[in-house]
Every structure is written in C-alpha cells, then in structure tokens.
Design a protein around this motif. Sequence first.
Motif, PDB file in Angstrom:
ATOM      1  N   HIS A 135      40.355  38.045  42.438  1.00  0.00           N
ATOM      2  CA  HIS A 135      40.381  39.470  42.767  1.00  0.00           C
ATOM      3  C   HIS A 135      41.132  39.689  44.082  1.00  0.00           C
ATOM      4  O   HIS A 135      40.663  40.366  44.990  1.00  0.00           O
ATOM      5  CB  HIS A 135      38.943  40.016  42.862  1.00  0.00           C
ATOM      6  CG  HIS A 135      38.113  39.324  43.908  1.00  0.00           C
ATOM      7  ND1 HIS A 135      37.688  39.945  45.060  1.00  0.00           N
ATOM      8  CD2 HIS A 135      37.642  38.052  43.976  1.00  0.00           C
ATOM      9  CE1 HIS A 135      36.996  39.079  45.796  1.00  0.00           C
ATOM     10  NE2 HIS A 135      36.952  37.932  45.150  1.00  0.00           N
ATOM     11  N   CYS A 148      36.729  42.354  27.419  1.00  0.00           N
ATOM     12  CA  CYS A 148      37.751  42.411  28.456  1.00  0.00           C
ATOM     13  C   CYS A 148      38.539  43.708  28.292  1.00  0.00           C
ATOM     14  O   CYS A 148      38.423  44.403  27.280  1.00  0.00           O
ATOM     15  CB  CYS A 148      38.681  41.199  28.408  1.00  0.00           C
ATOM     16  SG  CYS A 148      39.745  41.113  26.949  1.00  0.00           S
ATOM     17  N   ASP A 184      36.701  40.382  33.821  1.00  0.00           N
ATOM     18  CA  ASP A 184      38.090  40.609  34.216  1.00  0.00           C
ATOM     19  C   ASP A 184      39.000  39.535  33.635  1.00  0.00           C
ATOM     20  O   ASP A 184      38.593  38.380  33.455  1.00  0.00           O
ATOM     21  CB  ASP A 184      38.224  40.612  35.737  1.00  0.00           C
ATOM     22  CG  ASP A 184      37.983  41.982  36.346  1.00  0.00           C
ATOM     23  OD1 ASP A 184      37.663  42.927  35.596  1.00  0.00           O
ATOM     24  OD2 ASP A 184      38.112  42.105  37.580  1.00  0.00           O
ATOM     25  N   CYS A 221      39.796  51.593  38.155  1.00  0.00           N
ATOM     26  CA  CYS A 221      39.132  51.078  36.953  1.00  0.00           C
ATOM     27  C   CYS A 221      37.980  51.978  36.514  1.00  0.00           C
ATOM     28  O   CYS A 221      37.022  51.508  35.889  1.00  0.00           O
ATOM     29  CB  CYS A 221      38.611  49.663  37.208  1.00  0.00           C
ATOM     30  SG  CYS A 221      39.879  48.478  37.698  1.00  0.00           S
ATOM     31  N   SER A 266      34.050  42.542  38.553  1.00  0.00           N
ATOM     32  CA  SER A 266      34.759  41.552  37.737  1.00  0.00           C
ATOM     33  C   SER A 266      33.912  40.978  36.622  1.00  0.00           C
ATOM     34  O   SER A 266      34.445  40.519  35.608  1.00  0.00           O
ATOM     35  CB  SER A 266      35.267  40.406  38.621  1.00  0.00           C
ATOM     36  OG  SER A 266      36.217  40.857  39.547  1.00  0.00           O
TER      37      SER A 266
END
Length: 238
Positions: free
Chosen positions: A217, A9, A104, A81, A138
Amino acid sequence: MVVPLTVVCWKWRAKPGYRSTFGPETVNTLQRMVARHYAAPHTFVCVTEDPAGLDPSIRIVPAWDDFAAVPSPHGDHKPSCYRRLRAFAPDIGAVLGPRFVSLDLDCVIVGNMRPVWDRPESFVIWGDTNRRTLFNGSMVLMTAGARPQVWETFDPERSPVAARAAGNFGSDQAWISHCLGPGEKRWTQADGVYSFRNDIQRLGGRLPANARVVFFHGPQDPWDAEMGRIAWIRQHYR
C-alpha cells in the motif's frame, strides 16, 4: 454448517496519471495465490467494469457506480475507493455471498491463509499501518451486513470531510475508521499480516518467518520490475 468463503477483489479503471495500473493479470495472479494458500472451499470474485482477460473461472460482479465519483479528500493524486463501501450494505450477501473477505490486488500471499480467514468474528479488518487511522482497507473479512452503519450513514459530501477532520487518512478506510471507532478485531503482524512499506523495507526486504500476506500500500507494487529482484516475491507472486 461452515459457509464457504467468497474472496473478493476489485478492479476499476484508474485515474489518468495514477501510479499503479491494474491489468487482468493482477487479478489472475491473485486468484492463483489464493488457490495455492487457501485450501478451504471458496469462490473467487472480481468486482469490475472490465472483465476482459480474466480467467474464466473467476466470477464477475459488474462494478456499481455508487460513490465512484467521490474524490479522495487528500487530492486527485490519491486513490478513491468509496465504491467499496457498498460491501457494507445490508443486502450485499445476495451479491457477494454470506461470508466474504475483500482483498487488495497489490499483495503477495506467502503462507497458509486459513488461520487468517477462518475466524468466527462477524468483522475483522487489517490495522496498525497508520498512526492516525485505525484500519487499513486492504483486507476486510465480514459476515454480510455485519456493520451496515458504514454504508447507511455515509454522506458523499460530509463524511469524507468529517473523517479527515478527525485525523483519519485515506478514502474508504478513513470513513470505516471514523464510523466504527476502536474496538473492532484487527489483524496485525502477530497474525502474519505485513506492510511492505512499513515493515518489510525496514527489515531490508527480508520476509518474517510468520508472514502469510504482505500488502504493498505504497509506491511499490509487487509486479514492478525492481520487486522481481527479491527472491520471495519471485517465488510467490505468480
């Protein structure tokens, strides 16, 4: 021989004014959910510049600065990201391990993840969340170095523009979609992978019977007070 999985993560300091705040408890809660729902041997890793408050059993990987300053092509209010693209570097196995899943923080794991993660393919990614974009970043499962072109061909100025011009939405996921194109293995609802915004809200908050993980998300986070009113979130997000 089965290679133990690394569950990865990411936690970095969000831009001022960004809608979500990712504190240490979001990492610790994810680790606990993984431990409950993934019985196979694994290592839990957090890539972060601030390990304060994280459970001592979590392996810390210092966050790198590669592409950290590249803005989202959709504006400063959107997440960027691109630093996660280093997960595609050919030598990343020395850092994250030979086989890993990137996950995520804003998700709720509700079922057995072994059918989701114990797969033989060298690369699997979540899909079906945006009609303009093939993949959602994700959740990504890969053998280290499996898709090096995602890292090796990324240009911090030209690549975000090219991905957006092709109709892709997001930062790293837009580039992954643009770079790899169709044909990659994807998780869908059939695998028990759901979007809270796209799927669960349309069901009135009801959790589908085959659900294994739900990603947030969108504007909601599983730790928001209003989400705590939903029974299955209270049950599993802990």
